[in-house]
Write a protein that holds these residues in place. Structure first.
Motif, PDB file in Angstrom:
ATOM      1  N   SER A  71       0.797  -1.232   0.000  1.00 40.95           N
ATOM      2  CA  SER A  71       0.000   0.000   0.000  1.00 40.95           C
ATOM      3  C   SER A  71       0.825   1.275   0.000  1.00 40.95           C
ATOM      4  CB  SER A  71      -0.945  -0.004   1.203  1.00 40.95           C
ATOM      5  OG  SER A  71      -0.210  -0.157   2.407  1.00 40.95           O
ATOM      6  N   GLY A  72       2.140   1.161   0.018  1.00 43.95           N
ATOM      7  CA  GLY A  72       2.977   2.354   0.046  1.00 43.95           C
ATOM      8  C   GLY A  72       2.879   3.057   1.393  1.00 43.95           C
ATOM      9  N   ALA A  73       3.035   4.367   1.374  1.00 45.02           N
ATOM     10  CA  ALA A  73       2.950   5.142   2.609  1.00 45.02           C
ATOM     11  C   ALA A  73       2.101   6.378   2.353  1.00 45.02           C
ATOM     12  CB  ALA A  73       4.333   5.542   3.097  1.00 45.02           C
ATOM     13  N   GLY A  74       1.376   6.786   3.389  1.00 39.46           N
ATOM     14  CA  GLY A  74       0.546   7.974   3.242  1.00 39.46           C
ATOM     15  C   GLY A  74      -0.141   8.348   4.528  1.00 39.46           C
ATOM     16  N   GLN A  75      -1.003   9.343   4.388  1.00 44.21           N
ATOM     17  CA  GLN A  75      -1.718   9.878   5.549  1.00 44.21           C
ATOM     18  C   GLN A  75      -3.077  10.415   5.114  1.00 44.21           C
ATOM     19  OE1 GLN A  75       0.221  12.860   8.231  1.00 44.21           O
ATOM     20  NE2 GLN A  75      -1.273  14.222   7.300  1.00 44.21           N
ATOM     21  N   MET A  76      -4.071  10.142   5.920  1.00 49.00           N
ATOM     22  CA  MET A  76      -5.402  10.736   5.751  1.00 49.00           C
ATOM     23  C   MET A  76      -5.643  11.646   6.949  1.00 49.00           C
ATOM     24  SD  MET A  76      -7.553   7.345   4.589  1.00 49.00           S
ATOM     25  CE  MET A  76      -9.118   8.174   4.664  1.00 49.00           C
ATOM     26  N   LYS A  77      -6.141  12.840   6.680  1.00 43.88           N
ATOM     27  CA  LYS A  77      -6.400  13.797   7.756  1.00 43.88           C
ATOM     28  C   LYS A  77      -7.772  14.424   7.539  1.00 43.88           C
ATOM     29  CE  LYS A  77      -4.491  17.969   9.878  1.00 43.88           C
ATOM     30  NZ  LYS A  77      -3.404  18.961   9.794  1.00 43.88           N
ATOM     31  N   ILE A  78      -8.642  14.307   8.548  1.00 47.81           N
ATOM     32  CA  ILE A  78      -9.965  14.907   8.449  1.00 47.81           C
ATOM     33  C   ILE A  78      -9.821  16.427   8.451  1.00 47.81           C
ATOM     34  CG2 ILE A  78     -12.193  15.237   9.592  1.00 47.81           C
ATOM     35  CD1 ILE A  78     -11.994  12.344  10.568  1.00 47.81           C
ATOM     36  N   ILE A  79     -10.442  17.055   7.472  1.00 48.15           N
ATOM     37  CA  ILE A  79     -10.389  18.510   7.328  1.00 48.15           C
ATOM     38  C   ILE A  79     -11.676  19.150   7.850  1.00 48.15           C
ATOM     39  CG2 ILE A  79     -10.141  20.424   5.677  1.00 48.15           C
ATOM     40  CD1 ILE A  79      -7.637  18.624   6.132  1.00 48.15           C
TER      41      ILE A  79
ATOM     42  N   LYS B  87       2.631   9.387   0.133  1.00 48.08           N
ATOM     43  CA  LYS B  87       4.054   9.695   0.299  1.00 48.08           C
ATOM     44  C   LYS B  87       4.934   8.759  -0.516  1.00 48.08           C
ATOM     45  CE  LYS B  87       3.261  11.439   4.967  1.00 48.08           C
ATOM     46  NZ  LYS B  87       3.532  11.216   6.386  1.00 48.08           N
ATOM     47  N   GLU B  88       4.550   7.473  -0.584  1.00 49.16           N
ATOM     48  CA  GLU B  88       5.291   6.458  -1.342  1.00 49.16           C
ATOM     49  C   GLU B  88       4.281   5.571  -2.061  1.00 49.16           C
ATOM     50  OE1 GLU B  88       7.702   4.155   1.328  1.00 49.16           O
ATOM     51  OE2 GLU B  88       8.819   5.885   2.020  1.00 49.16           O
ATOM     52  N   PRO B  89       4.511   5.129  -3.228  1.00 50.27           N
ATOM     53  CA  PRO B  89       5.750   5.187  -3.993  1.00 50.27           C
ATOM     54  C   PRO B  89       5.950   6.531  -4.697  1.00 50.27           C
ATOM     55  CG  PRO B  89       4.117   3.955  -5.222  1.00 50.27           C
ATOM     56  CD  PRO B  89       3.503   4.322  -3.898  1.00 50.27           C
ATOM     57  N   PHE B  90       4.962   7.414  -4.668  1.00 49.18           N
ATOM     58  CA  PHE B  90       5.096   8.750  -5.246  1.00 49.18           C
ATOM     59  C   PHE B  90       4.304   9.716  -4.370  1.00 49.18           C
ATOM     60  CE2 PHE B  90       1.581   6.474  -7.153  1.00 49.18           C
ATOM     61  CZ  PHE B  90       0.516   7.348  -6.957  1.00 49.18           C
ATOM     62  N   GLU B  91       4.661  10.984  -4.425  1.00 45.25           N
ATOM     63  CA  GLU B  91       3.939  11.982  -3.645  1.00 45.25           C
ATOM     64  C   GLU B  91       2.783  12.535  -4.457  1.00 45.25           C
ATOM     65  OE1 GLU B  91       5.737  14.996  -1.315  1.00 45.25           O
ATOM     66  OE2 GLU B  91       7.471  13.760  -0.845  1.00 45.25           O
ATOM     67  N   ASP B  92       1.640  12.657  -3.787  1.00 43.36           N
ATOM     68  CA  ASP B  92       0.461  13.228  -4.416  1.00 43.36           C
ATOM     69  C   ASP B  92      -0.529  13.587  -3.322  1.00 43.36           C
ATOM     70  OD1 ASP B  92      -1.066  14.145  -6.520  1.00 43.36           O
ATOM     71  OD2 ASP B  92      -1.929  12.198  -6.987  1.00 43.36           O
ATOM     72  N   LEU B  93      -1.379  14.554  -3.601  1.00 46.75           N
ATOM     73  CA  LEU B  93      -2.404  14.984  -2.667  1.00 46.75           C
ATOM     74  C   LEU B  93      -3.752  14.854  -3.347  1.00 46.75           C
ATOM     75  CD1 LEU B  93      -3.042  16.293   0.110  1.00 46.75           C
ATOM     76  CD2 LEU B  93      -2.872  18.511  -1.033  1.00 46.75           C
ATOM     77  N   ALA B  94      -4.705  14.269  -2.649  1.00 42.94           N
ATOM     78  CA  ALA B  94      -6.053  14.107  -3.189  1.00 42.94           C
ATOM     79  C   ALA B  94      -7.067  14.541  -2.134  1.00 42.94           C
ATOM     80  CB  ALA B  94      -6.299  12.646  -3.574  1.00 42.94           C
ATOM     81  N   ASP B  95      -8.239  14.917  -2.607  1.00 44.53           N
ATOM     82  CA  ASP B  95      -9.346  15.257  -1.723  1.00 44.53           C
ATOM     83  C   ASP B  95     -10.296  14.064  -1.715  1.00 44.53           C
ATOM     84  OD1 ASP B  95     -11.040  16.898  -0.080  1.00 44.53           O
ATOM     85  OD2 ASP B  95     -12.309  17.221  -1.829  1.00 44.53           O
ATOM     86  N   THR B  96     -10.612  13.583  -0.536  1.00 46.78           N
ATOM     87  CA  THR B  96     -11.508  12.438  -0.398  1.00 46.78           C
ATOM     88  C   THR B  96     -12.723  12.867   0.410  1.00 46.78           C
ATOM     89  OG1 THR B  96      -9.623  10.945  -0.444  1.00 46.78           O
ATOM     90  CG2 THR B  96     -11.668  10.059   0.417  1.00 46.78           C
TER      91      THR B  96
END
Length: 178
Positions: free
Chosen positions: A89-97, A112-121
């Motif tokens: 699953s690589g690495a990342g973070q979900m943060k409630i806004i 964060k891994e395998p590539f950096e990207d930001l999405a809105d969920t």
């Protein structure tokens, strides 16, 4: 020497095609799936907004059960964070806004891994006659590489089935709890 000139010419032409062609490819993406859940909106909402519950039904935790996870911040409130790092699953973070109790949860999703990207969920919960329609949406901007990747495999094909699997698990978990 002639071979090197031809090789450099081919590389330049390919670079121009990639950059110029990228200007004409879609800049954004959006993937969503919906299901009807026959459970109170408060039960569904709790299973989404509390990342301790989210972990139990999210499709990527099932795909990579050995991934390291951390859940921090105020449960069910802006600033609540779910982090992961795993082989699959690589690495990342979900943060409630933002939240709208029993109706909507808006989350920043940082890969964060395998590539950096930001999405809105977003998760939207809308009442229906006998249940609640839950819609899971992820949207974001393409960079040049992801624009070209999506020429061959769309974001919808990459994550649509995961959303369907996750919503099926959320449905089962929520309906069993009512």
């Amino acid at each position: 020497m002639k071979f090197i000139k031809i090789l450099i010419g081919i590389i330049v032409v390919l670079a121009v095609i990639i950059v110029i062609g990228g200007l004409f490819l879609p800049k954004t993406y959006s993937v969503n799936r919906s299901t009807t859940i026959y459970a109170p909106d408060s039960v569904i909402y709790k299973n989404i907004v509390n990342f301790n519950e989210f972990y139990k039904w999210n499709p990527w935790a099932k795909m990579d059960p050995s991934a390291k996870t951390a859940i921090t911040g105020p449960i069910g409130k802006p600033g609540h964070i779910y982090e992961w790092k795993g082989k699959e699953s690589g690495a990342g973070q979900m943060k409630i806004i933002t939240i709208e109790p029993n109706k909507e949860v808006d989350i920043d999703l940082l890969f964060k891994e395998p590539f950096e990207d930001l999405a809105d969920t977003k998760f939207d919960i809308q009442p229906e006659t006998t249940g609640n329609k839950v819609t899971w949406t992820m949207s974001g901007n393409h960079n040049l590489i992801s624009k070209w990747m999506c020429v061959f495999v769309s974001m919808d094909k990459m994550i649509g089935k995961d959303f369907e699997s996750g919503l099926a698990s959320l449905k089962k978990k929520s309906e069993e709890a009512k």
